[in-house]
Each structure stands twice: as C-alpha cells, then as structure tokens.
Scaffold this motif. Structure first.
Motif, PDB file in Angstrom:
ATOM      1  N   ARG A 334       0.832  -1.207   0.000  1.00 51.47           N
ATOM      2  CA  ARG A 334       0.000   0.000   0.000  1.00 51.47           C
ATOM      3  C   ARG A 334       0.867   1.259   0.000  1.00 51.47           C
ATOM      4  NH1 ARG A 334      -2.327  -0.433   6.225  1.00 51.47           N
ATOM      5  NH2 ARG A 334      -0.482   0.399   7.252  1.00 51.47           N
ATOM      6  N   PRO A 335       0.280   2.397  -0.382  1.00 54.83           N
ATOM      7  CA  PRO A 335       1.079   3.633  -0.402  1.00 54.83           C
ATOM      8  C   PRO A 335       1.378   4.115   1.016  1.00 54.83           C
ATOM      9  CG  PRO A 335      -1.212   4.098  -0.936  1.00 54.83           C
ATOM     10  CD  PRO A 335      -1.104   2.611  -0.832  1.00 54.83           C
ATOM     11  N   LYS A 336       2.564   4.692   1.193  1.00 56.84           N
ATOM     12  CA  LYS A 336       2.949   5.209   2.508  1.00 56.84           C
ATOM     13  C   LYS A 336       3.562   6.599   2.336  1.00 56.84           C
ATOM     14  CE  LYS A 336       6.192   4.374   6.218  1.00 56.84           C
ATOM     15  NZ  LYS A 336       7.505   3.793   6.456  1.00 56.84           N
ATOM     16  N   PRO A 353      -8.345   8.792  -7.203  1.00 61.42           N
ATOM     17  CA  PRO A 353      -9.637   8.558  -7.869  1.00 61.42           C
ATOM     18  C   PRO A 353     -10.789   8.285  -6.919  1.00 61.42           C
ATOM     19  CG  PRO A 353      -8.086   6.758  -8.327  1.00 61.42           C
ATOM     20  CD  PRO A 353      -7.330   7.803  -7.573  1.00 61.42           C
ATOM     21  N   VAL A 354     -10.485   7.830  -5.685  1.00 59.56           N
ATOM     22  CA  VAL A 354     -11.583   7.505  -4.759  1.00 59.56           C
ATOM     23  C   VAL A 354     -11.607   8.433  -3.547  1.00 59.56           C
ATOM     24  CG1 VAL A 354     -11.795   5.088  -5.443  1.00 59.56           C
ATOM     25  CG2 VAL A 354     -10.119   5.720  -3.697  1.00 59.56           C
ATOM     26  N   LYS A 355     -10.855   9.530  -3.622  1.00 58.95           N
ATOM     27  CA  LYS A 355     -10.823  10.535  -2.542  1.00 58.95           C
ATOM     28  C   LYS A 355     -10.454   9.900  -1.193  1.00 58.95           C
ATOM     29  CE  LYS A 355     -12.200  13.539  -5.535  1.00 58.95           C
ATOM     30  NZ  LYS A 355     -11.104  13.718  -6.440  1.00 58.95           N
ATOM     31  N   ALA A 356      -9.430   9.072  -1.226  1.00 66.97           N
ATOM     32  CA  ALA A 356      -9.014   8.391   0.001  1.00 66.97           C
ATOM     33  C   ALA A 356      -7.946   9.181   0.764  1.00 66.97           C
ATOM     34  CB  ALA A 356      -8.470   7.001  -0.348  1.00 66.97           C
ATOM     35  N   MET A 357      -7.564  10.363   0.239  1.00 63.61           N
ATOM     36  CA  MET A 357      -6.493  11.131   0.883  1.00 63.61           C
ATOM     37  C   MET A 357      -7.041  12.470   1.364  1.00 63.61           C
ATOM     38  SD  MET A 357      -3.507  10.387  -1.905  1.00 63.61           S
ATOM     39  CE  MET A 357      -2.159  10.276  -0.761  1.00 63.61           C
ATOM     40  N   MET A 370     -10.629   2.890   2.010  1.00 60.21           N
ATOM     41  CA  MET A 370     -11.118   3.398   0.718  1.00 60.21           C
ATOM     42  C   MET A 370     -10.110   3.163  -0.410  1.00 60.21           C
ATOM     43  SD  MET A 370     -12.666   7.052   1.854  1.00 60.21           S
ATOM     44  CE  MET A 370     -13.271   7.531   0.252  1.00 60.21           C
ATOM     45  N   CYS A 371      -8.840   3.138  -0.067  1.00 62.65           N
ATOM     46  CA  CYS A 371      -7.763   3.079  -1.067  1.00 62.65           C
ATOM     47  C   CYS A 371      -7.893   1.836  -1.961  1.00 62.65           C
ATOM     48  CB  CYS A 371      -6.421   3.066  -0.334  1.00 62.65           C
ATOM     49  SG  CYS A 371      -5.016   2.785  -1.414  1.00 62.65           S
ATOM     50  N   ILE A 372      -7.816   2.037  -3.270  1.00 63.81           N
ATOM     51  CA  ILE A 372      -7.949   0.910  -4.207  1.00 63.81           C
ATOM     52  C   ILE A 372      -6.582   0.437  -4.722  1.00 63.81           C
ATOM     53  CG2 ILE A 372     -10.314   1.421  -4.956  1.00 63.81           C
ATOM     54  CD1 ILE A 372      -9.074   2.862  -7.409  1.00 63.81           C
TER      55      ILE A 372
HETATM   56  S1  SF4 Z   1      -6.588   5.057  -4.161  1.00 61.04           S
HETATM   57 FE1  SF4 Z   1      -5.737   7.049  -3.657  1.00 61.04          FE
HETATM   58  S2  SF4 Z   1      -4.487   6.675  -1.833  1.00 61.04           S
HETATM   59 FE2  SF4 Z   1      -4.902   4.704  -2.756  1.00 61.04          FE
HETATM   60  S3  SF4 Z   1      -3.143   4.303  -4.076  1.00 61.04           S
HETATM   61 FE3  SF4 Z   1      -4.734   5.263  -5.360  1.00 61.04          FE
HETATM   62  S4  SF4 Z   1      -4.248   7.441  -5.294  1.00 61.04           S
HETATM   63 FE4  SF4 Z   1      -3.131   6.488  -3.604  1.00 61.04          FE
END
Ligand code: SF4
Ligand code: SF4
Length: 400
Positions: A334-336, A353-357, A370-372
């Motif tokens: 996952r992104p960090k 794209p899913v406004k998870a940040m 939420m993160c995809i």
């Molecule tokens: S969904 Fe958002 S937070 Fe997750 S990897 Fe994609 S851009 Fe990054």
C-alpha cells in the motif's frame, strides 16, 4: 519554422464516434521487433542506432512522406530531468524529430502527463523538450488544451485528444520501466497519455483491478492507432516504477510496428514472463500482437537481464486472485507517506480517484479502507514522498 496547420486528417470522419481497429496494426503475418545496442545518449550513437533500427523495418521513409504531420508521443510522466529515467530521453526525441524533418515531414511533440502541477511548460522545460523544440523547430502541443473527440471501444466511451486526427503519422516513443500497478510500462501503456486531463484518474476508479485496467489501456492503444514504436531502453527504470524506481542501464533501443510485440520482447528482456502481464494477456485475447515474433537478434536469452529488480507488487499480481483474497489481511502492498518529504502540495489529494487522501491539521492521511491501491499518488507526487509499504508476509515473497 512556422506553426504547422493542424487541420483534421481528411481520411477520418469526425462526426461519428470512431471505433477501435479490431486487428493488429502490423499488417504482417509475423511481427518484427528490431533491437540494437546503444550504451549512451550521445547524439551520434543514438542517431546511428535509430537509423539501423528503422532500416530493419524497411526505413522510416516507408512510414513518413514529405509534407506529413507526424506526432511524436514520448513518455513525459513527470517534470523531472532525463537522468532520473522517468521520461523518454530528449536525445531520442531529437533524433526522431530530425529524421522526420530530413524526409520533409513536420514533427509535432505532445503528451498529457497525469496530475499536471504548475502548467505543461514546466514539464517541457524539465524534460528537455523545450530545448529540442527550439533547436529543431518542432512544434510542442499540449493535449490538455487540445480539443477532444469522442470514440468508443467494447462499450466504453473515451474522449481522446483531437491531435490524433490532425496528423498523418503517429510515432510512439515509450520508456522501458516497471510499473507498480501494471508491472510493466512500454508501448501500450504510453498511449494512455492521449487521454487528456482527469479522465485518467476516473478510469482508475472504474477499473481498479490491473486486468480490468488493461482493457482500458488496450482500448486506447487500439483507438489511437500508432504507426511505429521506438522504445528508449538505454537507461530504464527498475523497482517501484514508473516514477519511484531506480534508473538502470539496459543498453538497448527497440523498434517495431507492433507495440504489443515490442512490449513482449522488452518485458522478457528485463525478466518478466510476458504471458503474466495484464496488458499482454488482454492483447492476446484481442488477437493483438502476433504470437510469432521475429527479431534481428538470434539469441534473445543472452540479452536478458537476470537481476532486474521487479516492482513490489509483482508476486501479488501473479498469484491467483482467490488466493490473494484469502490472505489479503496478511499480504498487502500500500502507499505510505513520507511526512518529511511531503510539501503539502495536495497533488495526490486532487488526483486520488476515490478521494481516500486528505490533509488533517497539516498531516496528510490515507484512508486505507477506501484506497484501491492504484498507486496514482505515488506515481505523480512531485516530491517522491509516497513510497510503497509491504506487510511482513508480502516482504517474504516480494523482492525488497
Ligand atoms: S486510491 Fe488514492 S491513496 Fe490509494 S493508491 Fe490510489 S491514489 Fe493512492
Ligand atoms: S505526498 Fe506528494 S503529492 Fe501529496 S501532498 Fe505531499 S508532496 Fe504533494
């Protein structure tokens, strides 16, 4: 040199949605991929190598006629210097530009980077393309500000840059890199840049799984119909590409009229089994890319790099999905966010794209529920402040 008149190509009817070409563009019973060694980006070496590559394909004059408007589509993913190996090297772009001009053609250089920060000029300047355009008189075009045309493929609608319809020849100039979502980026993935603006992140939302996203990439590849592909693999990127990996000298330039065949050979050279790559698998389902691929090199195996570092997601993607689902809580990538590197520019927030940040009291946070895992944030962060974190079990399986 005067600006080129970008009138619409006469052979394309722009009033009706354009359908994808269902067959290979190669038009040959067997696709030919030309490979030549090239150890540096010196103009002379790159020029001679590309001349040799094109001669294997019958000469550039077969594709470019005097008076033709020729779109050159480099990889211009980030506003970064060429030595970071994120973008197609400007010397490669300059050599093809000059060769097109030698034949009496008019080169036009264009791309649409994801999540543009600070305007397109910054990208042209940083990647060396402004300098190339000044030196050669080639025209730089922004797909972001170009008009678009509607087209469809397999039931999906796309709005592509109209520049595609305003040129006679399209030459794709991809960079060989790893890719955290798609594992590999080459000729097919590079054509995603003809989709201007935020559409790019929208398709990530609607097709989050790599195999579904491969369908989008193949649709766009087929709709954009590039005539010729020349891949910059003098220095590629290994590890967590396409922007956070490590530059890796590979020492080749490759060319073909068949982008899928080219990707098949290039991905094999850096250690992938091409049949496991989402784009190649989708291409095969569509009968794209000839199954018999010939090249001017008799011993491909000898050219193969056995120690090329593949992306963090590599093994997780080739393990059957039901198995991954069972072990999901234990095996993840996952992104960090690296707080110290983050400049709070919000580019990732705008492009997720899913406004998870979100920014929470000056701290950037990711909602992992939420993160995809599209890794767009990592790809476009101008400060390289988002790396990939692996669970302890994933680290056991994936090269670190
Ligand atoms: S969904 Fe958002 S937070 Fe997750 S990897 Fe994609 S851009 Fe990054
Ligand atoms: S992580 Fe990168 S893109 Fe996101 S706010 Fe920080 S610097 Fe900007």
């Amino acid at each position: 040199m005067p600006k080129i008149d970008l009138e619409v190509r006469k052979d394309i009817n722009t009033n009706t949605p354009q359908e994808a070409n269902p067959t290979s563009f190669a038009g040959l019973p067997t696709s030919f991929v030309a490979i030549e060694p090239c150890q540096s980006y010196s103009f002379e070496e790159v020029y001679q190598t590309i001349r040799q590559l094109f001669s294997h394909l019958g000469g550039l004059a077969q594709y470019v006629k005097s008076g033709d408007r020729v779109l050159l589509k480099p990889n211009m993913l980030a506003a970064q210097a060429p030595d970071k190996a994120i973008v197609t090297h400007p010397t490669v772009v300059e050599v093809v530009t000059r060769m097109v001009q030698e034949l009496g053609g008019y080169p036009i250089i264009g791309d649409s980077p994801g999540g543009i920060v600070g305007g397109i000029q910054r990208y042209w300047d940083a990647t060396g393309l402004t300098r190339i355009a000044k030196r050669t008189g080639a025209q730089l075009v922004s797909f972001e500000t170009s008009k678009m045309f509607r087209c469809s493929s397999n039931g999906s609608q796309y709005y592509l840059t109209k520049i595609l319809q305003q040129v006679d020849v399209i030459i794709n100039l991809p960079k060989l890199k790893t890719h955290n979502l798609m594992l590999f980026t080459g000729a097919v993935k590079n054509m995603y840049g003809v989709l201007p603006g935020y559409q790019k992140t929208e398709f990530h939302k609607h097709a989050p799984h790599p195999q579904d996203f491969a369908k989008v990439l193949l649709d766009i590849y087929q709709l954009s119909r590039p005539h010729l592909h020349l891949m910059d693999a003098v220095v590629g990127m290994e590890g967590d590409g396409p922007s956070n990996g490590t530059p890796r000298p590979i020492g080749y330039l490759l060319a073909s009229t068949d982008g899928v065949a080219l990707d098949t050979i290039a991905s094999y050279l850096i250690g992938f089994n091409p049949a496991t790559l989402p784009t190649i698998r989708e291409a095969k389902k569509r009968n794209l890319g000839q199954t018999k691929i010939s090249s001017n090199v008799s011993t491909l195996q000898e050219l193969k790099l056995n120690d090329f570092k593949l992306p963090s997601n590599f093994l997780l993607q080739i393990v059957p999905k039901p198995l991954v689902d069972i072990f999901k809580p234990l095996v993840w990538v996952r992104p960090k966010i690296n707080e110290k590197e983050c400049t709070r520019c919000k580019t990732c927030i705008r492009n997720c794209p899913v406004k998870a940040m979100r920014l929470d009291s000056d701290t950037l946070r990711i909602d992992y529920k939420m993160c995809i895992k599209c890794f767009c944030c990592s790809e476009i962060c101008p400060a390289h402040a988002i790396s990939l974190e692996k669970s302890w079990l994933a680290r056991l399986f994936v090269n670190s």
